[in-house]
Design an enzyme around this catalytic site. Structure first.
Site, PDB file in Angstrom:
ATOM      1  N   GLY A   1      24.116  49.349   2.003  1.00 11.07           N
ATOM      2  CA  GLY A   1      23.248  48.437   1.269  1.00 11.07           C
ATOM      3  C   GLY A   1      22.173  49.162   0.482  1.00 11.07           C
ATOM      4  O   GLY A   1      21.858  48.790  -0.651  1.00 11.07           O
ATOM      5  N   SER A   2      21.600  50.199   1.074  1.00 11.88           N
ATOM      6  CA  SER A   2      20.491  50.899   0.398  1.00 11.88           C
ATOM      7  C   SER A   2      20.958  51.484  -0.926  1.00 11.88           C
ATOM      8  O   SER A   2      20.286  51.331  -1.961  1.00 11.88           O
ATOM      9  CB  SER A   2      19.944  52.023   1.281  1.00 11.88           C
ATOM     10  OG  SER A   2      19.475  51.497   2.495  1.00 11.88           O
TER      11      SER A   2
ATOM     12  N   ASN B   1      15.739  39.819   6.259  1.00 14.07           N
ATOM     13  CA  ASN B   1      16.192  40.518   7.467  1.00 14.07           C
ATOM     14  C   ASN B   1      15.269  40.319   8.650  1.00 14.07           C
ATOM     15  O   ASN B   1      15.693  40.434   9.795  1.00 14.07           O
ATOM     16  CB  ASN B   1      16.356  42.020   7.178  1.00 14.07           C
ATOM     17  CG  ASN B   1      15.211  42.613   6.406  1.00 14.07           C
ATOM     18  OD1 ASN B   1      14.840  42.126   5.344  1.00 14.07           O
ATOM     19  ND2 ASN B   1      14.636  43.661   6.938  1.00 14.07           N
TER      20      ASN B   1
ATOM     21  N   GLN C   1      21.998  40.838   4.578  1.00 13.42           N
ATOM     22  CA  GLN C   1      21.928  40.035   5.810  1.00 13.42           C
ATOM     23  C   GLN C   1      22.760  38.751   5.711  1.00 13.42           C
ATOM     24  O   GLN C   1      23.069  38.140   6.730  1.00 13.42           O
ATOM     25  CB  GLN C   1      20.469  39.658   6.124  1.00 13.42           C
ATOM     26  CG  GLN C   1      19.599  40.838   6.516  1.00 13.42           C
ATOM     27  CD  GLN C   1      19.952  41.420   7.879  1.00 13.42           C
ATOM     28  OE1 GLN C   1      20.498  40.741   8.752  1.00 13.42           O
ATOM     29  NE2 GLN C   1      19.659  42.698   8.079  1.00 13.42           N
TER      30      GLN C   1
ATOM     31  N   SER D   1      26.650  45.225   3.012  1.00 18.79           N
ATOM     32  CA  SER D   1      26.806  46.382   3.897  1.00 18.79           C
ATOM     33  C   SER D   1      27.642  46.008   5.118  1.00 18.79           C
ATOM     34  O   SER D   1      27.350  45.008   5.789  1.00 18.79           O
ATOM     35  CB  SER D   1      25.414  46.845   4.333  1.00 18.79           C
ATOM     36  OG  SER D   1      25.515  47.949   5.187  1.00 18.79           O
TER      37      SER D   1
ATOM     38  N   HIS E   1      28.061  47.179   8.157  1.00 24.46           N
ATOM     39  CA  HIS E   1      27.624  47.218   9.566  1.00 24.46           C
ATOM     40  C   HIS E   1      26.807  46.003   9.984  1.00 24.46           C
ATOM     41  O   HIS E   1      26.438  45.873  11.148  1.00 24.46           O
ATOM     42  CB  HIS E   1      26.879  48.532   9.881  1.00 24.46           C
ATOM     43  CG  HIS E   1      25.486  48.637   9.343  1.00 24.46           C
ATOM     44  ND1 HIS E   1      24.379  48.532  10.164  1.00 24.46           N
ATOM     45  CD2 HIS E   1      25.012  48.860   8.105  1.00 24.46           C
ATOM     46  CE1 HIS E   1      23.287  48.706   9.425  1.00 24.46           C
ATOM     47  NE2 HIS E   1      23.649  48.904   8.178  1.00 24.46           N
TER      48      HIS E   1
ATOM     49  N   THR F   1      34.169  61.708  -2.672  1.00 27.45           N
ATOM     50  CA  THR F   1      35.485  61.349  -2.149  1.00 27.45           C
ATOM     51  C   THR F   1      35.394  60.033  -1.391  1.00 27.45           C
ATOM     52  O   THR F   1      34.477  59.818  -0.585  1.00 27.45           O
ATOM     53  CB  THR F   1      36.002  62.474  -1.221  1.00 27.45           C
ATOM     54  OG1 THR F   1      36.032  63.674  -1.993  1.00 27.45           O
ATOM     55  CG2 THR F   1      37.394  62.167  -0.689  1.00 27.45           C
TER      56      THR F   1
ATOM     57  N   CYS G   1      13.844  49.672  10.037  1.00 25.20           N
ATOM     58  CA  CYS G   1      13.279  50.801   9.307  1.00 25.20           C
ATOM     59  C   CYS G   1      11.794  50.938   9.567  1.00 25.20           C
ATOM     60  O   CYS G   1      11.227  51.998   9.402  1.00 25.20           O
ATOM     61  CB  CYS G   1      13.504  50.625   7.817  1.00 25.20           C
ATOM     62  SG  CYS G   1      15.091  49.929   7.465  1.00 25.20           S
TER      63      CYS G   1
HETATM   64  C1  LIG Z   1      18.089  43.123   3.642  1.00 23.72           C
HETATM   65  C2  LIG Z   1      18.568  44.524   3.793  1.00 23.72           C
HETATM   66  N1  LIG Z   1      18.811  45.265   2.695  1.00 23.72           N
HETATM   67  C3  LIG Z   1      19.267  46.526   2.762  1.00 23.72           C
HETATM   68  C4  LIG Z   1      19.498  47.135   3.981  1.00 23.72           C
HETATM   69  C5  LIG Z   1      20.010  48.524   4.022  1.00 23.72           C
HETATM   70  O1  LIG Z   1      21.387  48.529   4.286  1.00 23.72           O
HETATM   71  P1  LIG Z   1      22.115  49.861   4.818  1.00 23.72           P
HETATM   72  O2  LIG Z   1      21.671  50.060   6.213  1.00 23.72           O
HETATM   73  O3  LIG Z   1      23.571  49.569   4.721  1.00 23.72           O
HETATM   74  O4  LIG Z   1      21.702  50.951   3.889  1.00 23.72           O
HETATM   75  C6  LIG Z   1      19.246  46.414   5.164  1.00 23.72           C
HETATM   76  C7  LIG Z   1      19.417  47.053   6.488  1.00 23.72           C
HETATM   77  O5  LIG Z   1      18.736  46.748   7.445  1.00 23.72           O
HETATM   78  C8  LIG Z   1      18.787  45.080   5.063  1.00 23.72           C
HETATM   79  O6  LIG Z   1      18.546  44.336   6.148  1.00 23.72           O
END
Ligand SMILES: Cc1ncc(COP(=O)(O)O)c(C=O)c1O
Length: 398
Positions: A71-72, A152, A180, A200, A202, A238, A325
């Site tokens: 996601g990031s 989140n 989310q 994302s 996970h 890759t 985070c």
């Molecule tokens: C709303 C939101 N955006 C982005 C992310 C980041 O995703 P990733 O952990 O896959 O980089 C998170 C992860 O907690 C999230 O909750």
């Protein structure tokens, strides 16, 4: 009893996602950019996964799906592409929410240092932004609006279709961080007028380190990772075929069962909320209805969320006192303060994020233990003493 109630931080792999992942590690080990048969087999599977992702978010075309490391990365690339891609047209203004994930906020801060201007909108006290505030923030030179699908920390669901329609009407790009929301709430990028979307794996029982940036055809993506010509030249490196196949399998599984899953998880969430309501001087954060099916974010006056978190961990309960985070920092959550919560209440907050693997028995155990732990820590808290003796005023009714 061991209870995992931190699914917004990350989920456990589903059986399906695990089987696909392990299988693919051996079976589809070729590099999809190689011309030989191993490579071409992996490429075939990769393109099937791209179709699957496109289908479940209703993208018009599979070539609008770009696989990323999560996601990031998708958030970074979306914002940087919109800002730098439209700079030549004189557009230097971006709009977002103050309660976004740091993947958005920190990227915006970097863009500000490079000369872009960013408007950070606060949501209402229920955590939801007013669409009129977005409308009023739009300028002639606005390049992009980026508003998360669901938060989140406190789970509030934003008015995405309305913001999408507004952006379309005004000719402004619209990105949503749906990390989310994906696989937990229905998403239709065409009907909702979403130009770019991040997700994302996970967060929906897929593996870590793999995600997607959806970018509608016609949007010029700018590389943030330079190198080879993978992902149509827009994302070098890759390709993680096993991770991507597992992502697609997890997405399919969750979306095919979404209605049933949502109903089950919502019932657990509401059972927990009803149980926690009984604790004096406590409060649910975020809209009670327009919230993620599994999210329960609660503030308890006179105690620190971190102490409660550790106390509950000793009882076998995994939860969070903020986003993963920020949980190592002692600053109050920017999400809770952004929606107007006093710092003391933001400090005393806990997030439980439930999913289909949780049970009613676990919820009752959480309620029992939160009651005990809140009581125990309040007895030891000088802040609570001040509230009890009237030296400080309560923010919340009993
Ligand atoms: C709303 C939101 N955006 C982005 C992310 C980041 O995703 P990733 O952990 O896959 O980089 C998170 C992860 O907690 C999230 O909750």
């Amino acid at each position: 009893m061991k209870v995992y109630a931190d699914n917004a931080a990350t989920t456990y792999l589903s059986e399906t996602a695990r089987t696909v992942l392990i299988d693919a590690l051996d079976k589809y080990n070729g590099n999809p950019n190689s011309l030989h048969s191993d490579g071409q087999l992996a490429k075939e599977k990769l393109e099937e996964a791209r179709q699957t992702v496109a289908k479940y978010i209703n993208a018009k075309n599979a070539n609008e799906i770009y696989f990323t490391s999560g996601g990031s990365e998708a958030d970074n690339q979306a914002l940087i592409s919109a800002a730098k891609g439209l700079k030549d047209k004189g557009k230097k203004h971006l709009i977002t929410l103050s309660i976004e994930h740091h993947a958005i906020l920190h990227t915006m801060a970097t863009l500000e240092k490079e000369g872009f201007e960013v408007t950070y909108l606060n949501p209402k006290s229920n955590g939801i932004v007013d669409v009129e505030d977005v409308r009023n923030a739009l300028r002639e030179d606005t390049a992009l609006v980026s508003v998360m699908f669901a938060n989140n920390e406190m789970g509030a669901i934003q008015p995405i279709p309305e913001i999408g329609a507004l952006c379309k009407e005004k000719g402004v790009l619209f990105h949503t961080d749906a990390v989310q929301a994906t696989a937990h709430l229905p998403i239709d990028v065409q009907a909702m007028n979403i130009d770019m979307l991040s997700l994302s794996a996970h967060k929906f029982h897929g593996p870590k380190g793999v995600g997607v940036l959806y970018a509608r055809n016609g949007i010029r993506l700018i590389n943030i990772i330079e190198g080879g010509a993978q992902e149509r030249g827009k994302r070098a490196g890759t390709i993680n075929v096993p991770g991507i196949l597992s992502l697609a399998a997890a997405l399919k599984e969750a979306c095919d069962n979404m209605e049933e899953n949502m109903n089950k998880v919502k019932a657990l969430r509401d059972r927990l909320i009803n149980g926690l309501k009984e604790i004096p001087y406590s409060k649910l954060n975020g809209d009670p209805v327009k919230r993620l099916p599994g999210n329960v974010n609660y503030s308890f006056e006179g105690v620190e969320g971190e102490s409660l978190l550790l106390g509950l961990d000793r009882e076998g309960i995994c939860c969070s006192s903020g986003s993963a985070c920020t949980s190592e920092s002692l600053d109050p959550s920017h999400v809770l303060t952004g929606m107007g919560l006093p710092i003391e209440l933001a400090h005393g907050s806990l997030r439980f994020s439930l999913d289909i693997n949780n049970t009613e028995e676990e919820i009752d155990y959480i309620i029992e233990k939160v009651n005990q732990v809140v009581d125990r820590y309040r007895e030891m808290s000088p802040l609570w003493e001040d509230l009890k003796t009237g030296k400080r005023q309560h923010y919340l009714p009993e």
